[in-house]
Design a protein around this motif. Structure first.
Motif, mmCIF file in Angstrom:
data_model
loop_
_atom_site.group_PDB
_atom_site.id
_atom_site.type_symbol
_atom_site.label_atom_id
_atom_site.label_comp_id
_atom_site.label_asym_id
_atom_site.label_seq_id
_atom_site.Cartn_x
_atom_site.Cartn_y
_atom_site.Cartn_z
ATOM 1 N N MET A 526 0.827 -1.217 0.000
ATOM 2 C CA MET A 526 0.000 0.000 0.000
ATOM 3 C C MET A 526 0.855 1.258 0.000
ATOM 4 O O MET A 526 0.448 2.294 -0.523
ATOM 5 N N LEU A 527 2.042 1.164 0.584
ATOM 6 C CA LEU A 527 2.884 2.341 0.765
ATOM 7 C C LEU A 527 3.962 2.508 -0.304
ATOM 8 O O LEU A 527 4.515 3.599 -0.452
ATOM 9 N N ILE A 528 4.264 1.452 -1.028
ATOM 10 C CA ILE A 528 5.340 1.572 -2.025
ATOM 11 C C ILE A 528 4.829 1.457 -3.461
ATOM 12 O O ILE A 528 5.545 1.807 -4.403
ATOM 13 N N SER A 529 3.588 0.985 -3.643
ATOM 14 C CA SER A 529 3.060 0.827 -5.004
ATOM 15 C C SER A 529 2.635 2.171 -5.578
ATOM 16 O O SER A 529 2.405 3.149 -4.856
ATOM 17 N N ASN A 530 2.506 2.215 -6.887
ATOM 18 C CA ASN A 530 2.054 3.424 -7.559
ATOM 19 C C ASN A 530 0.590 3.696 -7.236
ATOM 20 O O ASN A 530 -0.215 2.779 -7.060
ATOM 21 N N SER A 531 0.247 4.979 -7.190
ATOM 22 C CA SER A 531 -1.134 5.388 -6.939
ATOM 23 C C SER A 531 -1.987 5.137 -8.175
ATOM 24 O O SER A 531 -1.513 5.253 -9.312
ATOM 25 N N LEU A 541 4.335 7.385 -3.281
ATOM 26 C CA LEU A 541 4.798 8.098 -2.086
ATOM 27 C C LEU A 541 6.293 8.378 -2.140
ATOM 28 O O LEU A 541 6.772 9.330 -1.509
ATOM 29 N N ARG A 542 7.028 7.562 -2.869
ATOM 30 C CA ARG A 542 8.473 7.805 -2.971
ATOM 31 C C ARG A 542 8.770 9.156 -3.609
ATOM 32 O O ARG A 542 9.829 9.749 -3.376
ATOM 33 N N ASP A 543 7.802 9.659 -4.394
ATOM 34 C CA ASP A 543 8.019 10.941 -5.072
ATOM 35 C C ASP A 543 7.859 12.124 -4.137
ATOM 36 O O ASP A 543 8.219 13.263 -4.500
ATOM 37 N N SER A 547 10.719 6.392 1.710
ATOM 38 C CA SER A 547 11.663 5.371 1.232
ATOM 39 C C SER A 547 11.866 4.320 2.306
ATOM 40 O O SER A 547 11.689 4.580 3.504
ATOM 41 N N LEU A 548 12.214 3.095 1.872
ATOM 42 C CA LEU A 548 12.516 1.987 2.784
ATOM 43 C C LEU A 548 14.029 1.841 2.885
ATOM 44 O O LEU A 548 14.718 1.758 1.865
ATOM 45 N N ILE A 553 12.861 -0.288 7.374
ATOM 46 C CA ILE A 553 12.207 0.806 8.096
ATOM 47 C C ILE A 553 11.810 1.887 7.088
ATOM 48 O O ILE A 553 12.615 2.285 6.239
ATOM 49 N N LEU A 554 10.564 2.347 7.191
ATOM 50 C CA LEU A 554 10.065 3.373 6.276
ATOM 51 C C LEU A 554 10.447 4.751 6.811
ATOM 52 O O LEU A 554 10.150 5.094 7.959
ATOM 53 N N THR A 555 11.133 5.539 6.002
ATOM 54 C CA THR A 555 11.564 6.878 6.417
ATOM 55 C C THR A 555 10.937 7.919 5.493
ATOM 56 O O THR A 555 10.505 7.608 4.378
ATOM 57 N N VAL A 556 10.900 9.163 5.984
ATOM 58 C CA VAL A 556 10.318 10.260 5.206
ATOM 59 C C VAL A 556 11.301 11.424 5.186
ATOM 60 O O VAL A 556 11.812 11.845 6.229
#
Length: 674
Positions: A526-531, A541-543, A547-548, A553-556
């Motif tokens: 849900m968090l890394i796939s394209n919208s 969300l990477r844009d 990032s993992l 660990i997911l960082t912002v």
């Protein structure tokens, strides 16, 4: 029982001398304990699994909440308000607001009417000699007409004024046209009372607020006399009576009693009463303070009176013939032989629907049964003549009497009120335009902004409304926080059991459960796939800074996220699906995630299925444990019974041995003495 008998035998040193109860229990335990331990461990494991799945459900609920905070355009409409004069005005913005600057000057606050009574020596000082009296509260009467839409053109006559309607006029349009006609120059409706206020609302209702001096306004003042459009309907109602009366009984004729009576009717009167000691140290320090609602429309006056309203009684007999008669001009049909109670109930119903009752606020009719009616008039009705009857001879007998005669109005000189503050509207200048409102809490001037007026100001306050990107940034970052906490929780649940803490039932409770890994992978996706609703610059969300790292660990990146919100705000909204409609299949990162999480959390979802399986397993193991208990209780009883028989045989053998030994000893003794 056999075990009790064997204990007695053993206690007497009879039989084998073995404790057969302990022996039987030891043999049973040798087989029972390991089997019970095995089943109990399965029960404990199932219980731990159920608890672990409960944690999974809670995690998914929180995950869903984090996405729901970002799944609509309204979620992104968070605003901060800067105010250069917070001492005069307090402001808050909802999602309906728009960024911009405003000038707001508070010239005066909305005030409530206040009335103060004469003083009293004590809270329970007797008023009017303990005799009943009345308090009359006069306010601005409010009446309402509610209209329907019309399909055909025609003319409606309201309060004697003709209003032309067009085919297809909505209810709101009808109300608006009636308002314009009633307010038109030369209109008889406002020519005498130009202080009347008329409001047409979008639901098709027309509300008229009369002047305070008009008192209790008849329903005939605002009335529809004819409708030229066939499908037009109108409904009349009184929102607030201009004159309301509180009858004070002998038990309440004290200052504290009056305050209680007034506050019990506060919802109708719109007035709050307090008994206050003014601290003057005088002989009559207790005063009643009455406070109304803010705004000019809520001005009130109050008087006291010891006059008594008239009460009349009507007593009907049995109908003598079939026919009809009139009472107060209202026709009543009866059939021969009808009882007095039927006739009185019919008269009551007819009069209550007629202007005889509806045109006088406070006038009522009560039915005492057996044909007895009581008409309760108001003080303002004065000395009322009996209702007129016609065509009654030979139809039914009626007896009319005066139960309580009207006594002339006389105010209580020892108990009166005086005005200490008049009601007034708040006055403001907003962006150069003068406006007024009846409350100090205003939400309909600047769109989406609620203003709480605190004090008049000598200069206008500068108000800036801007998008609150800081709170949005935290809401978006919360997705990473929730995910990282989820990974940590799942590692504990699926990892090894905590051997150092026997009370820790969650560690390892879902060890080897592949469903948890499936859930975790789905959350990660849900968090890394394209919208499904990408924007021009952002597809995932990477844009915007997610990032993992190599540890999962997911960082912002705060700077990247802040830059996206400040420079491409609308695209961020699109990325999360905030602009998707309810009918769209693609709902963006948040909308799609909420849909998937709803599936996981549903009654047929993966969490519920696994929980149901664990609960079913636990119930089966508990049943197995109960079966083992029954089985080994039966085995213990069988062992005990068998050992009891053995012990009895040994006892018998020992007895025979003792007897033979005695005989042999006697024989040897006999021969040895010769």
């Amino acid at each position: 029982m056999a075990t009790d008998n064997t204990n007695i035998v053993s206690a007497l040193n009879a039989g084998s001398g073995i404790n057969i109860k302990e022996l039987a229990q030891a043999l049973v335990d040798a087989e029972k304990v390991p089997r019970e331990s095995l089943v109990q461990s399965k029960i404990d494991k199932s219980s731990a699994k159920i608890s672990g799945l409960g944690i999974v459900k809670n995690v998914l609920d929180r995950f869903k909440g984090a996405f729901q905070n970002l799944d609509s355009a309204a979620d992104f409409k968070k605003f901060s308000v800067s105010n250069s004069n917070s001492a005069a005005i307090n402001l808050s913005a909802s999602f309906l607001a728009s960024p911009g600057s405003h000038s707001i000057e508070v010239q005066s606050l909305a005030l409530a009417s206040r009335q103060r009574s004469t003083g009293f020596s004590a809270t329970k000082a007797e008023i009017n000699g303990g005799e009943p009296f009345a308090i009359q509260v006069k306010t601005r009467e409010i009446q309402q007409l509610s209209f329907s839409a019309v399909s055909a053109a025609g003319t409606i006559t309201v309060s004697g004024i003709n209003v032309a309607l067009a085919a297809g006029d909505s209810a709101a349009t009808v109300a608006s046209k009636v308002k314009e006609a009633l307010e038109a120059g030369g209109s008889s409706f406002v020519s005498t009372y130009d202080g009347r206020q008329i409001e047409a609302k979008s639901d098709g209702s027309l509300i008229v607020t009369y002047e305070l001096a008009e008192g209790d306004v008849s329903t005939s003042v605002l009335s529809v006399s004819s409708t030229g459009s066939s499908d037009l309907t109108s409904t009349f109602s009184t929102v607030r009576n201009g004159m309301q009366e509180i009858n004070v009984g002998s038990a309440s004729t004290t200052p504290i009693g009056i305050v209680t009576e007034l506050n019990s009717a506060a919802s109708t009167l719109g007035i709050n009463a307090q008994l206050i000691n003014d601290g003057s140290g005088g002989t009559d320090p207790y005063k009643i303070l009455l406070t109304g609602q803010t705004g000019e429309d809520n001005e009130f006056t109050i008087t006291t009176t010891s006059s008594q309203p008239e009460v009349q009684s009507l007593a009907f007999g049995t109908a003598q013939s079939t026919g009809s008669f009139t009472v107060a001009g209202v026709s009543i049909a009866v059939s021969a032989g009808e009882s007095p109670s039927i006739i009185s109930a019919r008269v009551k119903s007819a009069l209550e629907a007629d202007s005889f009752i509806t045109s006088s606020a406070g006038r009522t009719i009560s039915d005492g049964g057996n044909g007895q009616l009581t008409i309760n008039y108001t003080r303002s009705d004065g000395d009322v003549a009996f209702p007129t009857f016609a065509d009654i001879s030979g139809v039914v007998d009626v007896t009319i009497s005066e139960s309580s005669a009207f006594s002339a109005n006389s105010s209580l000189a020892a108990f009166s009120f005086s005005s200490i503050q008049s009601a007034s509207d708040a006055k403001l200048v907003v962006d150069g335009m003068s406006v007024s409102r009846g409350s100090n809490l205003i939400g309909d001037i600047v769109q989406g902004v609620t203003m709480e007026l605190l004090a008049p100001s000598s200069a206008a306050a500068t108000v800036n409304i801007s998008t609150d990107t800081a709170s949005l940034q935290e809401a978006i970052k919360d997705l990473a926080t929730v995910y990282n906490e989820t990974v940590s929780d799942f590692d504990i649940l699926t990892g090894p059991a905590n051997r150092e803490d026997p009370d820790d039932i969650l560690s390892g409770s879902l060890y080897g459960e592949t469903s948890v890994r499936t859930i975790q992978n789905s959350l990660r996706s849900m968090l890394i796939s394209n919208s499904t609703t990408p924007s021009e610059n952002f597809s995932a969300l990477r844009d915007i800074g997610f990032s993992l790292d190599r540890n999962g660990i997911l960082t912002v990146d705060d700077d990247k996220l802040r830059n996206a919100l400040e420079n491409n705000f609308d695209e961020v909204v699109t990325l999360f699906g905030g602009n998707a409609s309810s009918t769209d299949t693609a709902k963006g990162i948040s909308g799609d995630a909420v849909k998937k999480l709803d599936g996981m959390l549903s009654t047929s979802g993966i969490v519920k299925r696994q929980t149901n399986t664990a609960e079913s397993d636990k119930s089966r193991y508990e049943s197995d444990l109960e079966d083992l208990k029954v089985r080994y209780e039966a085995l213990l009883e069988r062992y005990t019974r068998q050992f009891a028989v053995m012990d009895a045989l040994v006892s018998q053998y020992n007895s025979t041995r003792t007897s033979l030994q005695g005989s042999f000893d006697a024989m040897l003794s006999m021969y040895s003495n010769k």
